[in-house]
Design a protein around this motif. Structure first.
Motif, PDB file in Angstrom:
ATOM      1  N   TYR A  16      -7.875  14.252   9.195  1.00  0.00           N
ATOM      2  CA  TYR A  16      -8.512  14.777   9.079  1.00  0.00           C
ATOM      3  C   TYR A  16      -8.800  16.224   8.519  1.00  0.00           C
ATOM      4  CZ  TYR A  16     -11.141  11.476  12.075  1.00  0.00           C
ATOM      5  OH  TYR A  16     -11.364  11.202  12.836  1.00  0.00           O
ATOM      6  N   ASP A  17      -9.665  16.697   7.489  1.00  0.00           N
ATOM      7  CA  ASP A  17      -9.257  18.189   6.352  1.00  0.00           C
ATOM      8  C   ASP A  17     -10.652  18.692   7.082  1.00  0.00           C
ATOM      9  OD1 ASP A  17     -11.122  17.915   3.923  1.00  0.00           O
ATOM     10  OD2 ASP A  17     -10.209  15.551   4.318  1.00  0.00           O
ATOM     11  N   ALA A  18     -10.679  19.864   6.176  1.00  0.00           N
ATOM     12  CA  ALA A  18     -11.787  20.409   6.709  1.00  0.00           C
ATOM     13  C   ALA A  18     -11.272  22.220   6.115  1.00  0.00           C
ATOM     14  CB  ALA A  18     -12.021  21.176   8.359  1.00  0.00           C
ATOM     15  N   GLY A  19     -12.055  22.408   4.806  1.00  0.00           N
ATOM     16  CA  GLY A  19     -12.183  23.953   4.542  1.00  0.00           C
ATOM     17  C   GLY A  19     -13.443  24.806   4.053  1.00  0.00           C
ATOM     18  N   ARG A  20     -13.526  25.259   2.637  1.00  0.00           N
ATOM     19  CA  ARG A  20     -14.450  25.792   2.161  1.00  0.00           C
ATOM     20  C   ARG A  20     -15.675  24.816   1.791  1.00  0.00           C
ATOM     21  NH1 ARG A  20     -11.958  31.645  -1.105  1.00  0.00           N
ATOM     22  NH2 ARG A  20     -10.119  31.616   0.627  1.00  0.00           N
ATOM     23  N   SER A  21     -15.447  23.821   2.231  1.00  0.00           N
ATOM     24  CA  SER A  21     -16.684  22.812   1.646  1.00  0.00           C
ATOM     25  C   SER A  21     -17.503  22.676   2.773  1.00  0.00           C
ATOM     26  CB  SER A  21     -16.298  21.188   1.268  1.00  0.00           C
ATOM     27  OG  SER A  21     -15.717  20.841   2.495  1.00  0.00           O
ATOM     28  N   MET A  22     -17.216  23.361   4.163  1.00  0.00           N
ATOM     29  CA  MET A  22     -18.232  23.205   5.176  1.00  0.00           C
ATOM     30  C   MET A  22     -18.425  21.913   5.989  1.00  0.00           C
ATOM     31  SD  MET A  22     -20.942  26.423   4.646  1.00  0.00           S
ATOM     32  CE  MET A  22     -21.232  25.111   2.713  1.00  0.00           C
ATOM     33  N   HIS A  23     -17.691  21.018   5.761  1.00  0.00           N
ATOM     34  CA  HIS A  23     -17.359  19.849   6.264  1.00  0.00           C
ATOM     35  C   HIS A  23     -16.229  19.947   6.930  1.00  0.00           C
ATOM     36  CE1 HIS A  23     -20.512  19.370   3.243  1.00  0.00           C
ATOM     37  NE2 HIS A  23     -20.565  18.452   4.655  1.00  0.00           N
ATOM     38  N   VAL A  24     -15.925  18.884   8.229  1.00  0.00           N
ATOM     39  CA  VAL A  24     -14.763  17.956   8.774  1.00  0.00           C
ATOM     40  C   VAL A  24     -15.006  16.834   8.037  1.00  0.00           C
ATOM     41  CG1 VAL A  24     -13.199  17.495  10.162  1.00  0.00           C
ATOM     42  CG2 VAL A  24     -14.333  19.880  10.659  1.00  0.00           C
ATOM     43  N   VAL A  25     -13.585  16.567   7.037  1.00  0.00           N
ATOM     44  CA  VAL A  25     -13.622  15.398   6.524  1.00  0.00           C
ATOM     45  C   VAL A  25     -12.547  13.967   7.082  1.00  0.00           C
ATOM     46  CG1 VAL A  25     -14.173  14.169   4.363  1.00  0.00           C
ATOM     47  CG2 VAL A  25     -14.921  16.016   4.085  1.00  0.00           C
ATOM     48  N   ASP A  26     -13.301  13.012   7.644  1.00  0.00           N
ATOM     49  CA  ASP A  26     -11.992  11.686   7.743  1.00  0.00           C
ATOM     50  C   ASP A  26     -11.191  11.399   6.157  1.00  0.00           C
ATOM     51  OD1 ASP A  26     -10.921   9.154   7.749  1.00  0.00           O
ATOM     52  OD2 ASP A  26     -11.576   8.822   9.380  1.00  0.00           O
ATOM     53  N   THR A  27     -10.038  12.107   5.826  1.00  0.00           N
ATOM     54  CA  THR A  27      -9.520  11.880   4.657  1.00  0.00           C
ATOM     55  C   THR A  27      -9.093  10.617   4.391  1.00  0.00           C
ATOM     56  OG1 THR A  27      -8.186  13.813   5.672  1.00  0.00           O
ATOM     57  CG2 THR A  27      -7.293  12.574   4.054  1.00  0.00           C
ATOM     58  N   LEU A  28      -8.714   9.386   4.823  1.00  0.00           N
ATOM     59  CA  LEU A  28      -8.793   8.004   4.082  1.00  0.00           C
ATOM     60  C   LEU A  28      -9.693   7.265   3.819  1.00  0.00           C
ATOM     61  CD1 LEU A  28      -7.234   6.151   3.906  1.00  0.00           C
ATOM     62  CD2 LEU A  28      -7.856   5.072   6.322  1.00  0.00           C
ATOM     63  N   THR A  29     -11.005   8.133   4.801  1.00  0.00           N
ATOM     64  CA  THR A  29     -12.331   7.368   3.999  1.00  0.00           C
ATOM     65  C   THR A  29     -13.202   8.165   3.464  1.00  0.00           C
ATOM     66  OG1 THR A  29     -13.475   7.973   5.799  1.00  0.00           O
ATOM     67  CG2 THR A  29     -12.241   5.741   5.908  1.00  0.00           C
ATOM     68  N   GLY A  30     -12.899   9.114   3.495  1.00  0.00           N
ATOM     69  CA  GLY A  30     -14.263  10.566   2.432  1.00  0.00           C
ATOM     70  C   GLY A  30     -14.977  10.836   3.220  1.00  0.00           C
ATOM     71  N   GLU A  31     -14.929  10.427   4.264  1.00  0.00           N
ATOM     72  CA  GLU A  31     -16.929  10.394   4.634  1.00  0.00           C
ATOM     73  C   GLU A  31     -16.520  11.975   5.862  1.00  0.00           C
ATOM     74  OE1 GLU A  31     -19.228   8.540   8.449  1.00  0.00           O
ATOM     75  OE2 GLU A  31     -16.820   7.858   8.135  1.00  0.00           O
ATOM     76  N   ALA A  32     -17.393  12.687   5.979  1.00  0.00           N
ATOM     77  CA  ALA A  32     -17.924  13.640   6.416  1.00  0.00           C
ATOM     78  C   ALA A  32     -18.164  13.131   7.853  1.00  0.00           C
ATOM     79  CB  ALA A  32     -19.066  15.037   5.707  1.00  0.00           C
ATOM     80  N   VAL A  33     -17.636  14.565   9.228  1.00  0.00           N
ATOM     81  CA  VAL A  33     -17.916  13.379  10.528  1.00  0.00           C
ATOM     82  C   VAL A  33     -18.254  15.446  10.445  1.00  0.00           C
ATOM     83  CG1 VAL A  33     -16.243  12.395  10.470  1.00  0.00           C
ATOM     84  CG2 VAL A  33     -15.753  14.618  11.112  1.00  0.00           C
ATOM     85  N   ALA A  34     -18.661  15.996  10.254  1.00  0.00           N
ATOM     86  CA  ALA A  34     -18.842  17.330  11.015  1.00  0.00           C
ATOM     87  C   ALA A  34     -19.276  17.944   9.738  1.00  0.00           C
ATOM     88  CB  ALA A  34     -18.161  17.759  11.979  1.00  0.00           C
ATOM     89  N   GLU A  35     -20.436  18.979  10.296  1.00  0.00           N
ATOM     90  CA  GLU A  35     -20.464  20.478   9.072  1.00  0.00           C
ATOM     91  C   GLU A  35     -20.823  21.450   9.978  1.00  0.00           C
ATOM     92  OE1 GLU A  35     -24.353  20.839   5.571  1.00  0.00           O
ATOM     93  OE2 GLU A  35     -24.741  19.024   6.776  1.00  0.00           O
ATOM     94  N   ARG A  36     -20.292  22.044   9.030  1.00  0.00           N
ATOM     95  CA  ARG A  36     -20.452  23.793   9.866  1.00  0.00           C
ATOM     96  C   ARG A  36     -21.812  24.299   8.901  1.00  0.00           C
ATOM     97  NH1 ARG A  36     -19.823  21.022  13.854  1.00  0.00           N
ATOM     98  NH2 ARG A  36     -18.239  20.913  14.280  1.00  0.00           N
ATOM     99  N   GLY A  37     -21.911  26.292   9.336  1.00  0.00           N
ATOM    100  CA  GLY A  37     -22.475  26.243   8.482  1.00  0.00           C
ATOM    101  C   GLY A  37     -21.964  27.737   7.764  1.00  0.00           C
ATOM    102  N   HIS A  38     -20.579  27.311   7.531  1.00  0.00           N
ATOM    103  CA  HIS A  38     -19.010  28.618   6.503  1.00  0.00           C
ATOM    104  C   HIS A  38     -18.001  27.732   6.740  1.00  0.00           C
ATOM    105  CE1 HIS A  38     -18.368  32.166   4.565  1.00  0.00           C
ATOM    106  NE2 HIS A  38     -19.927  32.202   4.699  1.00  0.00           N
ATOM    107  N   TRP A  39     -16.937  28.459   6.869  1.00  0.00           N
ATOM    108  CA  TRP A  39     -16.601  28.018   6.146  1.00  0.00           C
ATOM    109  C   TRP A  39     -15.197  27.715   6.919  1.00  0.00           C
ATOM    110  CZ3 TRP A  39     -12.993  32.330   2.736  1.00  0.00           C
ATOM    111  CH2 TRP A  39     -14.209  32.005   1.057  1.00  0.00           C
ATOM    112  N   ILE A  40     -14.649  26.345   7.262  1.00  0.00           N
ATOM    113  CA  ILE A  40     -14.046  25.878   8.618  1.00  0.00           C
ATOM    114  C   ILE A  40     -12.446  26.504   8.394  1.00  0.00           C
ATOM    115  CG2 ILE A  40     -13.287  23.897  10.231  1.00  0.00           C
ATOM    116  CD1 ILE A  40     -15.860  22.570   8.968  1.00  0.00           C
ATOM    117  N   LEU A  41     -11.829  27.035   9.167  1.00  0.00           N
ATOM    118  CA  LEU A  41     -10.666  27.512   9.239  1.00  0.00           C
ATOM    119  C   LEU A  41      -9.092  26.713   9.618  1.00  0.00           C
ATOM    120  CD1 LEU A  41     -11.783  31.515   8.793  1.00  0.00           C
ATOM    121  CD2 LEU A  41     -11.352  29.763   7.171  1.00  0.00           C
ATOM    122  N   ALA A  42      -9.914  26.340  10.955  1.00  0.00           N
ATOM    123  CA  ALA A  42      -8.701  25.542  11.517  1.00  0.00           C
ATOM    124  C   ALA A  42      -9.219  24.169  12.776  1.00  0.00           C
ATOM    125  CB  ALA A  42      -7.877  26.975  12.342  1.00  0.00           C
TER     126      ALA A  42
END
Length: 281
Positions: free
Chosen positions: A47-73
């Motif tokens: 999984y990857d996350a950052g300033r796009s404000m989503h947690v993403v399944d890297t293999l599929t590119g599918e967003a599995v969670a969305e937040r209101g601001h940057w994800i740092l950890a």
């Protein structure tokens, strides 16, 4: 990559691009709309996350969670994935449950001794799920690390503490941006552009720019940062050179790495030039 280099199974983020390093080549796994700050393996998925404000399944590119601001950890604890960032909140990612709220940005999460801990711009380390502060510092905490069964924290003040006893174990001249446990040693790096063996203070290498990323991988330690260079830290050997900063790194198991490679795109290899220049801006 450096001549005859055989790094494989390591995934890095070059700004918004997620790339795999494999036997002297770089493979593009995906692109995000903004910087990627965190990579994490959970239950056989990356999984990857950052300033796009989503947690993403890297293999599929599918967003599995969305937040209101940057994800740092991102962090796995007791079989569950957690995320946190500049929303000042910590979430159980898949349950979409808020498990903690702080007064300022959360910079780090760490699982240690059966408990989840968080720290950040609020100058405290919390036992996350209990909601209790376990340590107070005078400045921002930017990194947490579990090493040999103990928790360590470091940050803007340049000090590294054994967290639960608040024992000072090292001090640097400038902010510490990263901690890592590798080969039975604890390592730190940051704004002073050096990589240290924490307890002895031995300098493993000096860089041209601040070091923001440390990653243990296959009994080795790697460091990178805004300079866009990746080094094998313990031998001080350069394995990747470029101008696009390294913002995250993650060691990936062989079966997952093979699946990622199968879905990835090999970058075109130029006759000369720095590796990360292979991608157009």
């Amino acid at each position: 990559m450096a001549e005859n280099d055989s790094v494989t199974g390591l995934v890095i983020a070059l700004g918004g691009r997620i790339c795999a390093l494999h036997e002297g080549a770089i493979v593009l796994l995906g692109e995000r709309s903004n910087l990627v700050h965190a990579l994490c393996v959970h239950e056989g998925r990356l999984y990857d996350a950052g300033r796009s404000m989503h947690v993403v399944d890297t293999l599929t590119g599918e967003a599995v969670a969305e937040r209101g601001h940057w994800i740092l950890a991102l962090c796995v604890h007791e079989g569950r994935l957690y995320d946190a960032g500049s929303t000042n909140r910590i979430f159980d990612t898949f349950a979409e449950t808020e498990v903690g709220k702080r007064e300022d940005a959360v910079q780090a999460l760490c699982s240690n001794g059966g408990r989840l801990y968080d720290a950040g711009d609020y100058c405290r380390v919390y036992d996350t799920l209990a909601g209790d502060p376990v340590a107070i510092r005078e400045d921002w905490i930017l990194a947490l690390c579990s090493h040999a069964g103990r928790l360590y924290d470091a940050g803007a003040g340049g000090e590294i503490y054994e967290t639960l006893t608040s024992t000072l174990v090292a001090r640097r001249a400038e902010a510490i941006l990263a901690l890592a446990s590798a080969r039975e040693g604890l390592y730190d790096a940051g704004e002073d552009r050096r990589v240290y063996e924490t307890f002895s203070g031995t300098v493993l290498g000096e860089r041209e720019e601040p070091v923001a990323v440390l990653c243990a991988h296959q009994e080795r330690l790697y460091d990178g940062g805004v300079q866009g260079w990746l080094f094998e830290s313990l031998t001080n050997r350069n394995v990747l050179a470029g101008r696009k900063g390294i913002t995250a790194a993650c060691s990936v198991p062989a079966d997952l790495f093979a699946a990622l490679l199968a879905r990835g795109e090999a970058a075109p290899q130029p006759l000369r030039g720095r590796l990360t220049d292979w991608f157009a801006d």
